[in-house]
Enzyme design. Structure first.
Site, PDB file in Angstrom:
ATOM      1  N   ASP A  76     -10.142   9.794   3.146  1.00  0.00           N
ATOM      2  CA  ASP A  76      -8.789  10.160   2.803  1.00  0.00           C
ATOM      3  C   ASP A  76      -8.618   9.820   1.319  1.00  0.00           C
ATOM      4  OD1 ASP A  76      -5.620   9.848   4.588  1.00  0.00           O
ATOM      5  OD2 ASP A  76      -6.191  10.944   2.783  1.00  0.00           O
TER       6      ASP A  76
HETATM    7  C1  GLC Z   1      -3.181  12.179   2.135  1.00  0.00           C
HETATM    8  C2  GLC Z   1      -3.124  12.076   3.643  1.00  0.00           C
HETATM    9  C3  GLC Z   1      -4.059  13.015   4.356  1.00  0.00           C
HETATM   10  C4  GLC Z   1      -4.168  14.297   3.556  1.00  0.00           C
HETATM   11  C5  GLC Z   1      -4.883  13.962   2.275  1.00  0.00           C
HETATM   12  C6  GLC Z   1      -5.012  15.192   1.361  1.00  0.00           C
HETATM   13  O1  GLC Z   1      -3.118  10.908   1.558  1.00  0.00           O
HETATM   14  O2  GLC Z   1      -3.295  10.773   4.206  1.00  0.00           O
HETATM   15  O3  GLC Z   1      -3.529  13.233   5.665  1.00  0.00           O
HETATM   16  O4  GLC Z   1      -4.901  15.278   4.271  1.00  0.00           O
HETATM   17  O5  GLC Z   1      -4.243  12.909   1.555  1.00  0.00           O
HETATM   18  O6  GLC Z   1      -3.759  15.603   0.927  1.00  0.00           O
END
Ligand code: GLC
Length: 712
Positions: free
Chosen positions: A265
C-alpha cells in the site's frame, strides 16, 4: 516478443524474459511510482526503471480529487517503455476504481446491503469496461477487510462484517473486474481491527481469529483468481504487514499457492521505518522483499536499495526473481505484452442509459428500510411533500468516498427526481434545516428529511470518535418531527450510525448509504413504492458508540448473552447490549412469515450434504422480496465459535399470500473452522442451523455430523 513466443505458456514466456533481464531491469519492474508522466519520467521509462504506476491524487487518494486520467499521457508513457526500453516490457497502470469509474454505483457497504453477488459482478464488469478505455489496466479493489468497527472510515469501502457475505461479494467483484482489468484483494490483513477504529492503528489479534474471520475473504478472492493482493498498513501483534513473512510468504504464497502479485500500500514498505522496525530505507526494502511484498508502491526504497541488497547477499536473488516473475506473469495475464496501449474507442466515456439503469438498480437494492409506521410507500397522488436537509440538491456528496472519475454533475439529485415526480406539489428547503423548513413541514402532507454524513467523513483517514449524526442534524430533525406531520428520515452515510433517536422520532427511516450516480431516481423509486425496498444491513448498527465492537459473529462466552431478547442482560449497567439494528435487518412494504427449517436428514456423514428447506409466506398486500438467512451455531468446538455465523442466504420473490420455500444445500465443509492448532477441521457432533429474517433469528434445526460412510 517474436510471434512464436506468443504461443508459449505464460510461465515459459516469463522465464525466457527473466533470463534476459539485468539486475537493474529486474529491480525496475518492482518500482511503482505514482502518476508517471512522459516528460519528467521519460528517462526512467526508457531505462526500464518503472514497472508500474498508479494514478492517484496522493496518499489519501480516495478523498481528494485529481485532474483525472490522461489517456494521452498513459499512451505516451507506454510507447516510451515498449518502444524505447531495451526489452520493451510494458508498464502496468493502476487506478482506484472502487465502486464504479465514470458511472458510480453505491459505496461497497451499500452494495453489500443488496446481498447480490450477481449484481456486484455485473457492475464491476461495467466499471472495468469503462476504466480500461481510459488506459487503466489494474484496479485496487475489491476491499475485503472484515470490520466490526463503524468508527473506522474505511468500513464504507468494504462489504461489511460477515466473512461469508464479504467473501462471496469479493469473489464476484474479482470476476467482474477481471473481465477487463486486474483486480486487487485488499488490505491484507486485519486492517479492519485498527484499535479504536482509528485508521492505521495497531492491531492485536491472534492467528485463530485471523483464520476463522479475516483471512477467509482473501482466500475466497485468491480462489476466484484475483491477480494481486495489497498489503495493509497495520501491524499484526507487533509485526507490520509489509514485513510479515509469516502471513504473506508462508500463508498467502506458500500455503494457499497464490501466484499473483503482492503490492505494497502507499509507501507501506518505506514506512516500516515509521513503524520503528526498520533502521532506514535500505533495511525497510530488505524486510519488505523478504516478507514477500513484490511491488513497492510510491516509497521508492526498492529502486534505491534492492540492487545493493542483492549484491551484498542480504536479499537472495531467487526471491528477487520470484517477485519479478510474478509481476511479469500479471502483465502477460492482462495481455499487456500483446496489446499494451489504451483500448480507447470513439464513444464518449461516461454514464449511458444502460449504465445509469444498472446504477439505479444497484442503488435501489442497496437502500434499507429500517423502520416504517406505515407512512411509506408514499402515494404518487400525495397532496404535497416537503423535501429538506443538506442533501436535497446534492450531486457530488451522494457519490461517496473513493470516487476519482465519477462526476457530481452526472448525478440525478433528489430534488430533480422529486420535482419530476411531483411538480408544484413539491416544496423544498436546501442546505441546513431552518425555520423555513419548519414552516414548510407544517404546510406539507409529508416531509422527507435527507440527512447523514458527507463522504468526507468516510474512507481513508476519516474515522470518527462518535457515531452520532453530524452536529445539528438530530436537533433539527426532532424539531420537524414535533410538528404533528409525518417525517421520513433518509440517512446517507458511509458507516453504521447511532440512529436511536432518529428511530424514536421519525415516521420511517431509510438507510441509503451514498447511492451513486442515480441517487435521486432510486430514492424516489423506493419511497414511492415503484420498487420494493429490499436492502438488508451488512453491518450491525450498535446501540451507541460505547457498544462498539458489536457484530453478528460475537463469540460464545462463559456468561450467555442472548441477542434475541431486548431485555437488560447485565453486560452494561447503563444500557441494554442488543444492537440498535441487527445484522441482516431490513423491512419491506409487505410482511413475511418464516416457517420452521426442515433438514433432509438428522445425520450427515463427513463430506456429505444436507438440504434445509424453509417455507416463507408473504402475509401482506403487496408483492415483495424476502431474504432468508441461514446461520450456523456450533455448540461444541475446539475454540469458541460465533454464536451466529452466516452460512448462506436466498432471495424469495413472493406475491401477496404466496408461500415459497428457500432451499439450502450445505456441505459439511461449511461447518469447518480452524482449531487451536490452527489447522482446518470439521468435527463430528451436533450443529444447529438457524434460519430467519436477520441476526435475531431463532428458528433452528439440529443436524448431527457423523463419520464418513466409508469409515463406518
Ligand atoms: C491508499 C489506500 C489503498 C489505495 C492506495 C492507492 O493509501 O490505502 O486502499 O488503493 O493507497 O491509492
Amino acid at each position: 516478443m517474436t510471434t512464436w513466443m506468443q504461443e508459449l505458456p505464460i510461465d515459459d514466456r516469463v522465464d525466457a524474459l527473466l533470463l534476459e533481464m539485468t539486475l537493474a531491469e529486474k529491480v525496475g519492474q518492482l518500482n511503482q511510482p505514482a502518476n508517471v508522466s512522459p516528460g519528467p519520467d521519460r528517462d526512467a521509462l526508457a531505462a526500464g526503471r518503472i514497472g508500474s504506476s498508479l494514478y492517484a491524487s496522493g496518499a489519501l487518494g480516495g478523498n481528494v480529487r485529481d485532474e483525472g486520467l490522461s489517456i494521452r499521457a498513459i499512451e505516451q508513457c507506454q510507447r516510451i517503455a515498449v518502444e524505447e526500453s531495451r526489452l520493451g516490457i510494458p508498464v502496468l497502470f493502476g487506478r482506484d476504481v472502487i465502486h464504479g469509474h465514470r458511472t458510480v454505483f453505491p459505496i461497497p457497504l451499500g452494495l453489500a446491503a443488496a446481498w447480490d453477488a450477481e449484481l456486484v459482478e455485473r457492475l464491476c464488469d461495467v466499471a472495468g469496461a469503462e476504466a480500461v478505455r481510459e488506459g487503466v489496466a489494474w484496479t485496487f479493489a475489491p476491499m475485503v477487510d472484515i470490520s466490526e468497527e463503524p468508527r473506522w472510515g474505511r468500513v464504507a469501502e468494504g462489504f461489511g462484517e460477515s466473512p461469508a457475505l464479504s467473501g462471496r461479494l469479493g469473489m464476484a467483484a474479482v470476476t467482474g473486474f477481471q473481465r477487463h482489468i486486474g483486480a486487487t484483494a485488499k488490505h491484507f490483513v486485519g486492517y479492519g481491527l485498527a484499535a479504536g477504529g482509528r485508521d492505521y492503528e495497531s492491531v492485536q489479534v491472534g492467528e485463530n481469529t485471523l483464520r476463522n474471520l479475516h483471512l477467509r475473504t482473501f482466500k475466497a478472492a485468491v480462489d476466484a483468481g484475483v491477480l494481486s493482493v495489497m498489503a495493509s498498513f497495520n501491524d499484526i501483534d507487533g509485526t507490520p504487514m509489509h514485513a510479515n513473512r509469516r502471513l504473506i510468504r508462508e500463508v498467502l504464497k506458500q500455503e494457499w499457492g497464490f501466484d499473483g502479485v503482492v503490492v505494497a500500500d502507499w509507501s507501506g514498505i518505506g514506512q516500516l521505518v515509521d513503524h520503528g522496525v526498520a533502521a532506514d530505507a535500505r533495511d525497510a526494502a530488505r524486510q519488505g522483499l523478504l516478507a514477500g511484498v513484490d511491488l513497492d508502491m510510491a516509497s521508492g526504497v526498492y529502486l534505491a536499495h534492492l540492487e545493493s541488497l542483492v549484491g551484498d547477499g542480504e536479499v537472495p536473488p531467487d526471491l528477487l526473481d520470484d517477485a519479478v516473475r510474478r509481476v511479469l506473469r500479471m502483465k502477460f495475464r492482462l495481455g499487456l505484452f500483446d496489446d499494451p496501449y489504451p483500448r480507447t474507442t470513439a464513444d464518449p466515456i461516461g454514464p449511458t442509459a444502460a449504465t445509469r439503469a444498472l446504477a439505479r438498480e444497484a442503488a435501489v437494492a442497496s437502500m434499507v428500510l429500517v423502520a416504517n409506521d406505515g407512512v411509506l410507500p408514499l402515494s404518487d397522488e400525495v397532496e404535497s411533500l416537503h423535501l429538506t436537509g443538506p442533501f436535497v440538491d446534492e450531486g457530488e456528496a451522494l457519490l461517496g468516498t473513493w470516487v476519482l472519475d465519477g462526476r457530481g454533475a452526472d448525478v440525478s439529485s433528489p430534488l430533480v427526481a422529486f420535482t419530476e415526480l411531483l411538480g408544484d406539489r413539491l416544496t423544498h428547503t436546501d442546505g441546513r434545516f431552518s425555520d423555513l423548513a419548519a414552516h414548510r413541514t407544517r404546510a406539507a402532507a409529508v416531509t422527507v428529511a435527507l440527512l447523514g454524513e458527507h463522504p468526507s467523513r468516510s474512507g481513508e483517514a476519516n474515522s470518527v470518535a462518535d457515531l452520532g449524526l453530524p452536529a445539528g442534524q438530530l436537533e433539527a430533525l426532532k424539531q420537524l418531527c414535533g410538528l404533528g406531520k409525518p417525517v421520513v428520515a433518509v440517512v446517507f452515510g458511509g458507516r453504521p450510525l447511532d440512529l436511536a433517536e432518529v428511530l424514536r422520532v421519525a415516521s420511517a427511516v431509510v438507510v441509503a448509504w451514498h447511492p451513486g450516480t442515480e441517487a435521486g431516481p432510486a430514492l424516489a423509486d423506493v419511497l414511492f413504492g415503484r420498487r420494493e425496498p429490499s436492502g438488508r444491513l451488512p453491518m450491525t448498527f450498535p446501540r451507541s458508540t460505547g457498544h462498539v465492537p458489536s457484530s453478528v459473529h460475537a463469540r460464545a462466552t462463559s456468561r450467555v448473552l442472548d441477542f434475541t431478547r431486548d431485555a437488560w442482560d447485565g453486560r452494561y449497567l447503563d444500557a441494554l447490549t442488543q444492537p440498535q439494528l441487527p445484522f441482516g435487518h431490513g423491512l419491506s412494504y409487505t410482511t413475511f412469515r418464516h416457517g420452521e427449517p426442515v433438514a433432509s436428514a438428522s445425520e450427515v456423514p463427513l463430506g456429505g450434504q444436507v438440504e434445509v428447506r424453509v417455507p416463507v409466506t408473504n402475509t401482506g398486500e403487496r408483492a415483495g422480496r424476502e431474504l432468508v438467512q441461514l446461520y450456523l451455531h456450533d455448540p461444541v468446538a475446539e475454540v469458541t465459535r460465533p454464536k451466529l455465523e452466516l452460512l448462506d442466504w436466498q432471495w424469495l420473490d413472493l406475491a401477496p399470500g404466496e408461500t415459497g420455500t428457500a432451499v439450502f444445500t450445505i456441505g459439511t465443509d461449511a461447518f469447518g473452522y480452524f482449531g487451536r492448532d490452527l489447522t482446518w477441521r470439521v468435527d463430528q457432533g451436533l450443529v444447529r442451523l438457524i434460519t430467519g429474517h436477520d441476526a435475531t433469528a431463532s428458528a433452528a434445526v439440529e443436524v448431527r455430523i457423523v463419520a464418513a460412510e466409508a469409515d463406518e
